[in-house]
Design a protein around this motif. Structure first.
Motif, PDB file in Angstrom:
ATOM      1  N   VAL A   1      54.387  30.536  45.357  1.00 26.22           N
ATOM      2  CA  VAL A   1      53.384  30.545  46.419  1.00 26.22           C
ATOM      3  C   VAL A   1      52.918  31.985  46.619  1.00 26.22           C
ATOM      4  CG1 VAL A   1      54.317  28.517  47.593  1.00 26.22           C
ATOM      5  CG2 VAL A   1      55.095  30.799  48.256  1.00 26.22           C
ATOM      6  N   ARG A   2      51.728  32.132  47.207  1.00 29.24           N
ATOM      7  CA  ARG A   2      51.188  33.471  47.442  1.00 29.24           C
ATOM      8  C   ARG A   2      51.449  33.970  48.854  1.00 29.24           C
ATOM      9  NH1 ARG A   2      46.508  31.690  44.256  1.00 29.24           N
ATOM     10  NH2 ARG A   2      45.478  31.136  46.220  1.00 29.24           N
ATOM     11  N   ARG A   3      51.761  33.049  49.771  1.00 31.72           N
ATOM     12  CA  ARG A   3      51.946  33.466  51.149  1.00 31.72           C
ATOM     13  C   ARG A   3      52.900  32.544  51.880  1.00 31.72           C
ATOM     14  NH1 ARG A   3      46.796  31.637  54.470  1.00 31.72           N
ATOM     15  NH2 ARG A   3      47.478  33.426  55.689  1.00 31.72           N
TER      16      ARG A   3
ATOM     17  N   GLU B   1      52.527  35.291  57.626  1.00 33.67           N
ATOM     18  CA  GLU B   1      51.863  35.087  58.913  1.00 33.67           C
ATOM     19  C   GLU B   1      52.791  34.306  59.831  1.00 33.67           C
ATOM     20  OE1 GLU B   1      47.869  32.901  60.789  1.00 33.67           O
ATOM     21  OE2 GLU B   1      48.187  32.999  58.614  1.00 33.67           O
ATOM     22  N   VAL B   2      52.983  34.820  61.021  1.00 29.35           N
ATOM     23  CA  VAL B   2      53.765  34.135  62.052  1.00 29.35           C
ATOM     24  C   VAL B   2      52.836  33.919  63.235  1.00 29.35           C
ATOM     25  CG1 VAL B   2      55.850  34.162  63.447  1.00 29.35           C
ATOM     26  CG2 VAL B   2      55.832  35.339  61.242  1.00 29.35           C
ATOM     27  N   ALA B   3      52.552  32.658  63.552  1.00 29.90           N
ATOM     28  CA  ALA B   3      51.509  32.396  64.542  1.00 29.90           C
ATOM     29  C   ALA B   3      51.794  31.118  65.314  1.00 29.90           C
ATOM     30  CB  ALA B   3      50.154  32.277  63.857  1.00 29.90           C
ATOM     31  N   PRO B   4      51.261  31.006  66.533  1.00 33.85           N
ATOM     32  CA  PRO B   4      51.392  29.754  67.291  1.00 33.85           C
ATOM     33  C   PRO B   4      50.695  28.612  66.565  1.00 33.85           C
ATOM     34  CG  PRO B   4      50.618  31.547  68.696  1.00 33.85           C
ATOM     35  CD  PRO B   4      50.532  32.037  67.297  1.00 33.85           C
TER      36      PRO B   4
ATOM     37  N   ARG C   1      59.793  34.845  68.091  1.00 36.12           N
ATOM     38  CA  ARG C   1      60.826  35.795  67.719  1.00 36.12           C
ATOM     39  C   ARG C   1      61.888  35.222  66.783  1.00 36.12           C
ATOM     40  NH1 ARG C   1      60.856  40.364  66.238  1.00 36.12           N
ATOM     41  NH2 ARG C   1      59.166  40.554  67.761  1.00 36.12           N
ATOM     42  N   PRO C   2      62.370  33.977  66.967  1.00 36.31           N
ATOM     43  CA  PRO C   2      63.373  33.450  66.028  1.00 36.31           C
ATOM     44  C   PRO C   2      62.894  33.437  64.578  1.00 36.31           C
ATOM     45  CG  PRO C   2      63.291  32.108  67.994  1.00 36.31           C
ATOM     46  CD  PRO C   2      62.129  33.052  68.090  1.00 36.31           C
ATOM     47  N   LEU C   3      61.603  33.227  64.366  1.00 35.14           N
ATOM     48  CA  LEU C   3      61.070  33.228  63.014  1.00 35.14           C
ATOM     49  C   LEU C   3      61.051  34.643  62.437  1.00 35.14           C
ATOM     50  CD1 LEU C   3      58.120  30.728  63.565  1.00 35.14           C
ATOM     51  CD2 LEU C   3      60.370  30.249  62.600  1.00 35.14           C
TER      52      LEU C   3
END
Length: 258
Positions: free
Chosen positions: A91-93, A148-151, A123-125
């Motif tokens: 995977v690229r991302r 990317e870490v996002a809602p 935060r846990p991620l």
């Protein structure tokens, strides 16, 4: 173990519990499977037969659900598989997301911009990623958008191709949010959905999207659900006993209602 696998005192106690419960005959069958190395060069491996099944299922399927109590490694191992897939060029991302349910009414009262407001819920991620990727490299990957870490709300309208996507705390999604997330998956992508049906925080008794998905998708053989139990808990030894105690209490309550 005599084969280069380091066991902490907690690991030994956990393995003893598994063997004593008849849940594992030979711990080497799962603990020798190194998913990825942590930033401390510590191998991240499954710590129970169920965790091994979970990892193998993620490797073999494009969409996987991991359902069970806290501390069973659902999210951590999913992140490890994502990092391994990116390192292997599969995977690229990596995209990690979770619903910020608790933020509903409180979000506007928190200081900072939107990113700073939702950061506590993500935060846990971040913590799991920090354990597997060197901090400087992690910061660069975030800046480049490779990680990317996002809602969950940020996923709407997107198509995620060549990506490893993880939805955490899925018990706090609505039916509509779960459907929206699952239909974001693009070509050459994987999705792992994790959740704990005993920790639903949705307001006003709204039905959980995870529970609905298990009902709607449970008959599809190519979308497997891996179920975890208290035996898979790998945190402090008392956490396993706490989870088991709550499960017994829930079962007694269900018997009284029926």
């Amino acid at each position: 173990m005599g084969e280069g696998v380091h066991l902490s005192r907690n690991d030994i106690a956990h393995c003893a519990n598994l063997v004593g419960a008849g849940a594992a005959d030979d711990i080497r069958t799962f603990m020798k499977d190194v998913v990825v190395l942590s930033t401390r060069r510590r191998p991240i491996s499954p710590r129970s037969p169920n965790q091994k099944l979970y990892i193998d299922t993620i490797r073999e399927h494009d969409i996987v659900f991991g359902v069970g109590p806290a501390g069973t490694g659902k999210t951590y191992l999913a992140v490890a598989c994502a990092v391994a897939a990116m390192q292997a060029g599969e995977v690229r991302r990596i995209v990690l997301t979770r619903p910020a349910v608790e933020a509903g009414e409180k979000l506007g009262f928190l200081p900072g911009d939107l990113t700073e407001k939702v950061d506590p819920y993500l935060r846990p991620l971040y913590d799991a990623l920090h354990d597997m990727i060197e901090p400087g490299k992690f910061a660069r990957l975030l800046e480049q958008g490779t990680i990317e870490v996002a809602p969950l709300a940020f996923m709407r309208g997107r198509t995620l191709g060549k990506a490893f996507v993880i939805l955490d705390e899925a018990q706090n999604t609505t039916r509509e949010q779960m459907k929206m997330f699952l239909t974001r998956l693009g070509v050459d992508s994987k999705a792992v959905v994790t959740g704990d049906m005993t920790q639903i925080d949705l307001p006003d008794g709204r039905p959980s999207g995870l529970r609905d998905a298990r009902h709607v998708l449970g008959s599809l053989s190519d979308i497997p659900f891996v179920e975890f139990s208290a035996l898979d808990v790998v945190r402090h030894r008392l956490v396993q006993r706490i989870v088991a105690a709550y499960q017994r209490a829930d079962e007694r309550a269900a018997e009284r209602r029926s």
